[in-house]
Enzyme design. Structure first.
Site, PDB file in Angstrom:
ATOM      1  N   ASP A   1      47.970  -4.195  31.277  1.00 50.24           N
ATOM      2  CA  ASP A   1      47.363  -3.916  32.584  1.00 50.24           C
ATOM      3  C   ASP A   1      46.194  -2.933  32.467  1.00 50.24           C
ATOM      4  O   ASP A   1      46.369  -1.788  32.028  1.00 50.24           O
ATOM      5  CB  ASP A   1      48.486  -3.333  33.479  1.00 50.24           C
ATOM      6  CG  ASP A   1      48.117  -3.303  34.936  1.00 50.24           C
ATOM      7  OD1 ASP A   1      46.956  -3.590  35.264  1.00 50.24           O
ATOM      8  OD2 ASP A   1      49.003  -2.978  35.754  1.00 50.24           O
TER       9      ASP A   1
ATOM     10  N   ASP B   1      47.189  -7.049  43.544  1.00 53.47           N
ATOM     11  CA  ASP B   1      48.640  -7.175  43.724  1.00 53.47           C
ATOM     12  C   ASP B   1      49.002  -7.938  45.001  1.00 53.47           C
ATOM     13  O   ASP B   1      48.421  -7.718  46.052  1.00 53.47           O
ATOM     14  CB  ASP B   1      49.276  -5.782  43.798  1.00 53.47           C
ATOM     15  CG  ASP B   1      49.260  -5.096  42.446  1.00 53.47           C
ATOM     16  OD1 ASP B   1      48.493  -5.534  41.571  1.00 53.47           O
ATOM     17  OD2 ASP B   1      50.019  -4.128  42.274  1.00 53.47           O
TER      18      ASP B   1
HETATM   19  C1  GAL Z   1      49.436  -2.855  38.844  1.00 61.02           C
HETATM   20  C2  GAL Z   1      49.865  -4.280  38.577  1.00 61.02           C
HETATM   21  C3  GAL Z   1      51.261  -4.437  39.122  1.00 61.02           C
HETATM   22  C4  GAL Z   1      52.179  -3.476  38.396  1.00 61.02           C
HETATM   23  C5  GAL Z   1      51.651  -2.050  38.514  1.00 61.02           C
HETATM   24  C6  GAL Z   1      52.442  -1.067  37.654  1.00 61.02           C
HETATM   25  O1  GAL Z   1      48.157  -2.673  38.377  1.00 61.02           O
HETATM   26  O2  GAL Z   1      48.971  -5.162  39.205  1.00 61.02           O
HETATM   27  O3  GAL Z   1      51.697  -5.774  38.962  1.00 61.02           O
HETATM   28  O4  GAL Z   1      52.284  -3.856  37.057  1.00 61.02           O
HETATM   29  O5  GAL Z   1      50.306  -1.967  38.141  1.00 61.02           O
HETATM   30  O6  GAL Z   1      51.975   0.236  37.755  1.00 61.02           O
END
Ligand code: GAL
Length: 755
Positions: free
Chosen positions: A508, A571
């Site tokens: 990520d 998200d």
């Molecule tokens: C976001 C991601 C989510 C989750 C989150 C965790 O950037 O899109 O799906 O993984 O971080 O902090």
């Protein structure tokens, strides 16, 4: 004849009343007419300012989607609107006026006729507060903006034009106004009395009994509310009322009463539950409706049935684990003939393990037997460079537990994946998202935090159940949740993951954005290439899942960095706006979707979700959830359940265990659906299947039941085709040229067309 027609008319009317959602009466809508400009100037709060040269904007969509891509910082919205005194209720002098401005990402100050009336979701009651201090609070982007003014507030110009000016500040990511509602209305019964449908879900017992507990709450601090409460249930297809209950309620301030409705219904027929309350003195009435879940998935038969992926990719020498997914009355016995040397099968649980040295294709015949009968199917194992030849299916901790994930919750989810029977439909990954990391030790090994005492033990536990396990990190120094990232430790991290037995990595972007705030395409690819090499050196088949929200049209280059899937969006949330916004905008990635290379529109939001320790039942209606699963299946999307599996209710389970729906998601051809018709009311998406059939998804975007037309020439289909309803698994006969499908509000149908 006349009477029959009249009767039909009444039934049709009931149908309209009962199955379509109604608008709030007596309000001024603020959906159109907004002017917009980036920047900041106090003069923009004043009615005298001339904004004719400003751009126009739709307040229900963030500004990024309206020509201001990537813009962060200050911006203003302005709208001129008359407020008529006819809105006022002569019977109720205590009323107030409310201005509702959807949601605002991130912060806002709202001015009415040049004076500050609200900031960051809180009404400003006094006229004295200077307008220019602006608290740039974080984390309030998802908060309802509702500003409430007394009727005699001099900031309202009754029967004149009023200027609403909204000053916004966006910290980053999406920006500005979005969501709904945008309106001015009087505070009334609907704001003082709340029907709570959400705290408890509909419960099913036997084949046809449904129970719903709900409560009615008096939100006022001072006034009792007295009147008649009516609870009714209507069938959507013919408007027939199948349940009704009337009672007189007298609710003191702040109190609530609980009600239970128990009724018998055909489980697969869409119905709605309608609650109305009529106030005793004013005879004012409020009504709300909720859709009752309807279960279309037939029960699995007692005879064995083999489900799940028909094709499986593995790299030479890598450990292979394939679980034969099969339903049927236990005990089941699993067999595999023509297994290539190097692989073995456990006949008790259907787990094929081992490793294969040579590249090539192997056809294995799978057989599953029980006392009632047996099922056979071929499995193609392709030993080569590509893995994840069908989209991954599993569970991920984020949408339910957020950062509160722990070893215990992961083990429990793995146990439930098995005991609930989901594993028998092809669900296989148990993925830990953010929140497991501690720091790198002096040798550069990543240490899990106190919530994960023993990663290798956790991995082998999950494997022992016939499941696979995933993990999460960021190419930056920190993850999005503020935990340790992989920057500078990529090779070591990959080796550690492989050593523990990890099968899936979600990687990520997060704080990598601090290293390259405005990245070029090459800069976007760089950290993902780095981890690609690290993973390849680790000699374990680890599904590589990119998460960078679609930046740089990642679908065009995901394969180049060896990703098996890539997130195409920010998200997801459990709202229709989020679901439909993401789902219906996925056509852009279609040409790049292929076996081993999947577009990922984010995880599923069905069941109990919450992104943290406290959960709520998904806010999507049952029909919206059908849209979710149907669309994600057609999109060949990774299917990652995001809910608490310990509270898997019958409806959610039915959504996740329809083997024909899953087979479309897992179709070996690996082609993503494309839209063949698209307008404000409906969309039709078509996916080519390996056997030459077409899977057709029919989506109703309106809040009314709709007959959605499908022109077969748009799919280049001539002659007669056999139509099959995928959700209810029944044949619908032959079609030629054109057909229509009745579709629930925000709902979906899915058929296959086979020559
Ligand atoms: C976001 C991601 C989510 C989750 C989150 C965790 O950037 O899109 O799906 O993984 O971080 O902090």
């Amino acid at each position: 004849m006349k009477t029959k027609l009249a009767l039909a008319g009444i039934v049709a009317l009931i149908l309209i009343i009962s199955c379509n959602r109604s608008d709030e009466p007596n309000s001024v809508l603020l959906n159109t007419g907004w002017k917009f400009k980036t920047g900041d100037d106090p003069a923009w709060a004043t009615p005298a300012f001339d904004d004719r040269h400003w751009g126009t904007v739709d307040p229900s969509q963030i500004w990024e989607e309206q020509g201001y891509k990537g813009y962060d910082g200050m911006a203003w919205y302005r709208l001129k609107i008359p407020i008529r005194s006819s809105l006022k209720d002569p019977n109720n002098t205590k009323d107030s006026l409310q201005i509702m401005l959807g949601k605002i990402d991130d912060c806002d100050q709202v001015f009415l006729n040049g004076e500050l009336i609200g900031e960051n979701g809180r009404t400003i009651y006094s006229r004295l507060k200077p307008g220019n201090e602006f608290t740039r609070e974080k984390g309030i982007w998802n908060l309802e903006r509702r500003y409430i003014l007394a009727l005699n507030d001099p900031r309202i110009h009754w029967d004149n034009e009023n200027l609403i000016a909204v000053r916004c500040f966006d910290h980053g990511g999406a920006g500005g106004m979005f969501g709904k509602p945008f309106e001015i209305s009087m505070r009334g019964l609907k704001d003082h009395l709340k029907f709570d449908f959400a705290s408890e879900i509909f419960k099913f017992s036997g084949d046809s009994m449904v129970t719903k507990n709900l409560s009615v709450i008096n939100l006022t601090g001072t006034e009792p509310i007295k009147g008649e409460l009516v609870i009714e249930v209507f069938q959507c297809d013919n408007g027939i009322r199948i349940y009704s209950d009337r009672s007189i309620v007298d609710l003191p301030p702040h109190l609530k009463i609980e009600k239970t409705a128990t009724f018998r219904k055909n489980i697969s027929v869409p119905t709605i539950l309608k609650v109305s309350f009529t106030e005793a003195i004013t005879r004012k009435k409020i009504t709300e409706e909720v859709e009752v879940p309807y279960i279309l998935t037939p029960k699995s038969p007692g005879a064995p049935r083999i489900n799940g992926a028909k094709v499986f990719g593995v790299r030479p020498w890598s450990p292979l684990q394939y679980k034969i997914a099969a339903t049927g009355q236990p005990p089941l016995k699993y067999l595999a003939t023509d297994l290539p040397e190097g692989l073995v099968i456990n006949p008790e649980n259907g787990l094929i393990t081992g490793s294969l040295k040579k590249k090539g294709e192997y056809i294995v015949k799978l057989t599953v037997e029980n006392l009632i009968g047996y099922a056979e199917r071929d499995l193609k194992i392709i030993v080569g460079d590509l893995i994840s030849l069908t989209p991954p299916m599993g569970w991920n901790s984020w949408n339910c537990w957020g950062l509160s994930v722990s070893d215990k919750k992961v083990r429990q989810s793995a146990d439930l994946m098995k005991s609930s029977g989901l594993i028998d439909h092809g669900w296989s990954y148990i993925n830990i998202d953010d929140g497991w990391e501690d720091t790198h030790d002096k040798n550069g090994n990543i240490l899990p935090n106190y919530k994960f005492p023993n990663m290798p033990a956790l991995c082998s536990y999950v494997h022992s159940l016939g499941l696979k396990i995933g993990i999460y990190s960021s190419p930056g120094t920190k993850t999005c949740g503020g935990y340790e990232g992989s920057l500078g430790f990529e090779a070591k991290d990959a080796m550690n993951y492989a050593g523990w037995g990890i099968d899936y990595l979600k990687y990520d972007w997060c704080s990598y954005g601090n290293i390259v705030p405005d990245p070029s395409l090459e800069q976007m690819k760089k950290p993902y290439k780095e981890m690609k090499h690290a993973l390849r050196k680790a000699n374990r088949d680890i599904h590589y899942s990119l998460c960078q929200y679609g930046m740089g049209d990642v679908w065009t280059w995901g394969a180049e960095v060896d990703a098996n899937s890539w997130r195409t969006t920010g998200d997801i949330e459990d709202s229709w706006e989020s679901l439909s916004g993401i789902g219906f905008s996925q056509a852009k990635g279609s040409p790049w979707s292929a076996p081993g290379r999947w577009n990922d529109p984010d995880m599923l939001v069905v069941g109990w979700v919450g992104w943290g320790p406290s959960l709520h039942y998904t806010r999507l209606t049952p029909s919206e959830q059908y849209t979710h699963i149907t669309l994600w299946s057609l999109l060949a999307a990774p299917l990652l359940i995001g809910c608490d599996l310990s509270q898997l209710d019958a409806f959610t389970k039915s959504l996740l265990t329809n083997d024909e729906v899953i087979a479309i998601n897992q179709d070996p051809l690996g082609k993503q659906a494309v839209p063949i018709s698209k307008n404000d009311d409906y969309e039709v998406w078509v996916r080519d299947l390996e056997n030459g059939s077409k899977a057709v998804g029919i989506f109703n975007k309106t809040e009314k039941s709709l007959n959605v037309p499908v022109e077969m020439k748009d799919i280049s289909l001539n002659g007669k085709w056999n139509m099959h309803d995928v959700w209810s698994q029944v044949d619908l006969g032959k079609v030629r040229g054109h057909f229509e499908m009745k579709t629930s509000p925000h709902g979906a149908r899915m058929v296959t067309l086979t020559k």
